[in-house]
Design an enzyme around this catalytic site. Sequence first.
Site, PDB file in Angstrom:
ATOM      1  N   ASP A 171       0.828  -1.209   0.000  1.00  0.00           N
ATOM      2  CA  ASP A 171       0.000   0.000   0.000  1.00  0.00           C
ATOM      3  C   ASP A 171       0.861   1.257   0.000  1.00  0.00           C
ATOM      4  OD1 ASP A 171      -2.654  -0.737  -0.136  1.00  0.00           O
ATOM      5  OD2 ASP A 171      -2.883  -0.989   2.012  1.00  0.00           O
ATOM      6  N   SER A 172       1.765   1.334   0.961  1.00  0.00           N
ATOM      7  CA  SER A 172       2.546   2.562   1.123  1.00  0.00           C
ATOM      8  C   SER A 172       3.455   2.810  -0.064  1.00  0.00           C
ATOM      9  CB  SER A 172       3.382   2.483   2.411  1.00  0.00           C
ATOM     10  OG  SER A 172       2.535   2.402   3.537  1.00  0.00           O
TER      11      SER A 172
END
Length: 397
Positions: A171-172
């Site tokens: 995600d990041s």
Amino acid sequence: MAQAGPSTALKGLRVLDLTRVRAGPTCVRIFADFGADVIKVESPAGFDPNENMSGPRLGYDMQNLHRNKRSLAINLKTAEGKAILMRLVEGADLLVENFRPDVKDRLGLDFETLHRVNPRLILVSISGFGQSGPYRTRAGFDQIAQGMGGMMAVTGLPGQGPVRAGIALADSSAGLYGAVGALVALQERAVSGKGQWVQTSLLEAQIAMMDFQAARYLVEGSVPPQAGNDHPYQTPMGVYRTRDGAINLGVGGEEQWRSFCRAVGRAEWGTDSRYDSTEKRFERRPELRQMIEERLSQADSADWLAVMEQHSVPAGPIYGVDEMFDDPQVRHLGIARPLAHPQLGAIRVVGQPVTLSRTPCAVTEPTPAAGQHNEAILAELGYDEAGLARLRANGVI
């Protein structure tokens, strides 16, 4: 370097934020912290069945991800709500979204439609698996991407079975890659005058984050195994037990190896022909680990870290999150940013890990309440009190 007011680095850019959960908000947060006018476009309460996917509004995650934004709560399932969004698109520089590709198309937020409204608009799309291909309509979550992207197969102790990273790595990193792509597109637009479509996905970002482990297979055909807390091919580089706990060691080349041997009072190891190359030390890793930990067990972690620093040997403590933020270097860097919230009071959030000498990032505004800036944003579009009342009556805001 902190500053009292908003950053001026990206002043003048307008970003429409249609993101949720983590990857998209991570991307947009960069623009918000560096001074862009970010409008978080979201549904009014009760209209979106997935509105709590990011946790409670006053929770730590929402506060950390959505600071420095303005909130416009409109119902995009109404014709007038969609018309308001398109009016915003006309004057926007970026629109960032992380819908499934089929959902984006169904909402009429595809690049072709938006490009007709504003040819200079840059659309940033972050999906689970990509905008095309056999998996394009699958819902994507971080752990799924970690598994498919190879991360879980190289994480954990040898033979342990798949282990996820302790953070939302896919995600990041997808959010970061989306921001990089957007900044590249903005620079290109300065030359061409045209917007374009920036695409990334959790799966692509996770594969990219595999980096040398992925290249190991692509170049040599070798499938990297789990190595636990040890470096895949350097020794001693990993977690080593001391008398009262454990420390990280990062001994790379031959000079560092000899310095390490002197630091632990075993200079003779540094001239031993059995250990005089990276390859030999790797082959004898279990033997070396036993020797090293036997020596380290004679003193505490703090004592060994002081000795390693004296000998310029890379080493460090292994912190819990509370200890991390209490470290003097972390405090000096100021990455924990103070913020005043009208309900939560004084809180801290995680700042940006990059410093600009003249126009640094700034964290000045807490995450807004949903629709907190409706009147101000709609007034900028020309709505008067009567118009706002009509929108409320029609369930648009």
